[in-house]
Each structure stands twice: as C-alpha cells, then as structure tokens.
Enzyme design. Structure first.
Site, PDB file in Angstrom:
ATOM      1  N   GLU A  29       0.829  -1.208   0.000  1.00 27.48           N
ATOM      2  CA  GLU A  29       0.000   0.000   0.000  1.00 27.48           C
ATOM      3  C   GLU A  29       0.862   1.257   0.000  1.00 27.48           C
ATOM      4  OE1 GLU A  29      -3.200  -0.025  -1.159  1.00 27.48           O
ATOM      5  OE2 GLU A  29      -3.514  -1.464   0.463  1.00 27.48           O
ATOM      6  N   THR A  31       2.892   2.094  -2.148  1.00 28.91           N
ATOM      7  CA  THR A  31       4.192   1.809  -2.745  1.00 28.91           C
ATOM      8  C   THR A  31       4.194   2.065  -4.247  1.00 28.91           C
ATOM      9  OG1 THR A  31       3.489  -0.507  -2.882  1.00 28.91           O
ATOM     10  CG2 THR A  31       4.916   0.090  -1.042  1.00 28.91           C
ATOM     11  N   GLY A 120     -16.316   4.562  -3.177  1.00 32.08           N
ATOM     12  CA  GLY A 120     -15.786   5.099  -1.936  1.00 32.08           C
ATOM     13  C   GLY A 120     -15.332   4.050  -0.942  1.00 32.08           C
ATOM     14  N   GLY A 122     -12.622   2.025  -1.369  1.00 28.44           N
ATOM     15  CA  GLY A 122     -11.223   1.666  -1.542  1.00 28.44           C
ATOM     16  C   GLY A 122     -11.029   0.450  -2.420  1.00 28.44           C
ATOM     17  N   SER A 126     -13.215   3.828  -9.494  1.00 26.29           N
ATOM     18  CA  SER A 126     -12.830   4.782 -10.548  1.00 26.29           C
ATOM     19  C   SER A 126     -11.967   4.105 -11.605  1.00 26.29           C
ATOM     20  CB  SER A 126     -12.093   5.982  -9.951  1.00 26.29           C
ATOM     21  OG  SER A 126     -10.919   5.591  -9.267  1.00 26.29           O
ATOM     22  N   GLU A 158      -6.654   9.773 -14.924  1.00 27.49           N
ATOM     23  CA  GLU A 158      -6.989  10.098 -13.536  1.00 27.49           C
ATOM     24  C   GLU A 158      -6.046  11.148 -12.954  1.00 27.49           C
ATOM     25  OE1 GLU A 158      -8.360   7.909  -9.428  1.00 27.49           O
ATOM     26  OE2 GLU A 158      -8.321   6.844 -11.334  1.00 27.49           O
ATOM     27  N   ASP A 170      -4.079   0.410  -9.489  1.00 24.27           N
ATOM     28  CA  ASP A 170      -5.499   0.127  -9.642  1.00 24.27           C
ATOM     29  C   ASP A 170      -5.866  -0.187 -11.089  1.00 24.27           C
ATOM     30  OD1 ASP A 170      -5.552   0.710  -6.983  1.00 24.27           O
ATOM     31  OD2 ASP A 170      -6.618   2.615  -7.181  1.00 24.27           O
TER      32      ASP A 170
END
Length: 381
Positions: A29, A31, A120, A122, A126, A158, A170
């Site tokens: 996370e 990273t 929202g 996590g 998106s 993004e 992501d």
C-alpha cells in the site's frame, strides 16, 4: 441488463458490452507511486459498459447508478480538457482525452455504465470505470493497445484530467488480473507475475469489510503523502523510495531529519519487503503464514503513514481478537475497506464479531463479503 439500459437511454442497441473489475490489494500500500511492489487481485464486482461508436465527435455518457444525478452527460471530444468538471463522467471522458492526446483517433461514443463495485470503499471503482471505457474503445476502434498500455493511459486520465495523484496499481489490476491469482507488479517497469491465490483449497477465506466511511483521493491527504515521499527520495539522492534497500533502512532513516518524512520512508521500504515476503509464502503454499504480515502492514499504515481511521482500526482489532489469522486496511486509506484472513470454519463468527464491534462503538454497520480472485477486464458481448 446493460444492453437494456443502453437501449432505454439511446433508443438503439450497443455494438458490444465490456466489463472491468474492482480490486482488492492484498499487500503493498502506497508503494505504487514510489516505484515499488504491489499485489492486488481482481474482484467479481465489476463496472459494465455497453458502447457504440459515433462519427460526429459527440460523447454521450450515462450511468444506471442511483448514486449520481440522472440524465445523459453530453460532451464533445474536441472540447475535452483537464479539469472538465463533469463529476463522475470525468473518468471516462478523461480516458478519451488521454487516448486522443496520445494520437489515437476517437470520433465519439455512446456509453451506458452499470456497476457492482462499491464506490468510496477503496476497491477502485474509478479505475474500473476508466479501464472498461478504454478496453471497449480499444476493441471498437481497433487501436491494438496492450493491457499495460491501457493501464498507463487510464492512470494519466486520472492524474491529469481528473486531478487525482494515484499510482498505476489500480488500473493495472483491473486490466491485467487473472482468475484465481494475485498480481505481483513492479510499478517501475510494469513487469508482472501471476501468483496462485486459491485460499478455498487451503480451507481459508479472505473477508472484505467495507466500513462505509468514504474517502476522496483527489483531496489533500493522499497528495501530501505522495509529495512527502518524493521529498524524502530527493533528500536521500534516489529516484524513488523503492531504491532504498531494506538492509539499508537504518542508514537512510538516520539521514532523514524531518520527523514527518522519516516514517514515510520506513513504511515504504518495509512495505516493499512485506510484498516480497507474501510472494515467498504463497509460492511455497503457506497462505496461513501471510496473516501476521498483513497485520504488520496495517500497523505501519496506521502509525507511520497515518492513513487509517478508527473504523479501519476496529476491523483489524476485532477481527484478530475473534481469531483471524491477520487483517489490514486496503486501498488509499482515510476510510474504505479492510481485509481479514480467516479459517473457513471461523468466517461467520469473525464477521459477526466485527459487525458487533461496530454496533458497540456506534458506527454504521459495515458491509462484509468474501473476496474471490477473479478475471480482469474482458468483452462480454
């Protein structure tokens, strides 16, 4: 369903239907924007897009989501500019802007979206929206883009168009993950390996607990962490914090005098090492042993990176107290979801303990479901 929504919106059928999943990050996370290692896997929850090309430059976007204002968002591809201000529609519009800015000819589209990815939470709703748009247009316009390239273009959409300073994880997870595997990804060169991740065969289950506390990456705190990491890397004379070897962490920390930057360095370097440890354990078939590594990662995110919140901390503490093998927040933080690794036989008891702890604390009831490593973006029809 998405085809019916397209017809109801535009009065005709689509040329095809595509899906792109949300993701859970198992470990690694904050990273990705430090050129480090991550290990996400795709969820069965996905954003689905029914799409048809247009030749007149018009871009019409519609979603069946009850969480956004009803109606079609109408734009023109020649007028797309970063900071468009179209709300949720900025994500797919940004993808088209990024494709055209990279030299690909997109002459317009009608798109209808539907999604089962919680927003929202996590779980990269998106990125799923971006990737499904890009994969559909790649197919319809015959662009010939490889999946890693699609991920890069979606990240640019993004970062630049929407204005959220997210890393590459992501979009790559949504575009590239495969069923039954976690994706080890080196975010510097985008090299990747599919790591077998079949918990059910070992009598294990991974719970996702959506705290229902929403976050907003494009607002301040995420950007502050990224800027701090970049500042620390510059002070240490490296391109990115991933260049600090784990064995040299002590020396690096001694050279960073700023008390706000030092814990950022410690988290990134130790988190990269945690990714390597999880890969080693999974490849030797010892999935149970990753539990303590997950919990250790949460402590680092909570104490060093300071991106947790009371609800996420409660998931971890209640889960571990109920007998979970390990737990940690997943995603950017400040809300969203946590993951809890449990024995299959203890899954219901652990979930009930977490829900009970939330009730006792006066928090909104969390949503709990089992995470099943699933396929990445694909054409459905």
């Amino acid at each position: 369903m998405s085809e019916d929504g397209f017809r109801a919106t535009y009065g005709t059928g689509p040329e095809g239907v595509w899906a792109a999943p949300g993701r859970v990050n198992l470990i690694g996370e904050h990273t990705d924007y430090n050129d480090g290692f991550v290990m996400p896997f795709a969820l069965p929850h996905a954003t689905v897009a029914a799409v048809a090309r247009r030749a007149d430059g018009r871009l019409r976007l519609h979603t069946g989501s009850p969480d956004v204002p009803a109606g079609v968002v109408e734009l023109h591809v020649d007028e797309l500019e970063p900071g468009g201000g179209a709300g949720w529609a900025d994500y797919p519009a940004g993808v088209i802007w990024a494709l055209r800015d990279a030299g690909y000819e997109i002459t317009g589209a009608d798109v209808h979206f539907e999604s089962t990815v919680p927003t929202g939470a996590g779980l990269s709703s998106s990125a799923a929206l971006e990737v499904v748009t890009a994969v559909a247009l790649n197919d319809l316009y015959g662009l010939g883009l490889e999946r890693w390239r699609i991920a890069r273009l979606c990240q640019r959409a993004e970062n630049v168009y929407v204005g959220a300073p997210t890393g590459i994880m992501d979009q790559t997870a949504s575009a590239c993950c495969t069923e039954g595997h976690a994706l080890w990804l080196d975010t510097r060169d985008l090299s990747q390996r599919q790591i077998p991740f079949d918990l059910a065969s070992q009598g294990l289950r991974l719970l996702v607990v959506d705290t229902r506390v929403t976050h907003a990456h494009s607002e301040g705190e995420y950007g502050k962490r990224r800027a701090g990491c970049e500042q620390a890397a510059a002070l240490l004379g490296v391109d990115a914090l991933r260049d600090i070897p784990y064995e040299g962490l002590g020396d690096a920390l001694a050279r960073v005098e700023d008390p706000e930057l030092r814990p950022l360095v410690r988290h990134v370097v130790t988190e990269d090492r945690r990714v390597e440890r999880v890969v080693e354990l999974l490849e030797t078939g010892d999935a149970r042993a990753i539990g303590p590594v997950l919990t250790e990662g949460h402590a680092s995110l909570r104490d060093d990176f300071k991106v947790s919140c009371p609800e996420l901390d409660l998931v971890v503490s209640a889960g571990v107290e109920a007998g979970a093998l390990g737990a940690r927040m997943t995603g950017g933080g400040f809300g969203g979801s946590a993951i809890v690794l449990v024995e299959e036989s203890a899954a219901e008891k652990t979930a009930e303990a977490i829900v009970g702890a939330f009730a006792t604390a006066g928090h909104r009831e969390p949503r709990v479901f089992t995470a099943v490593p699933s396929a990445g973006a694909r054409r459905l029809v």
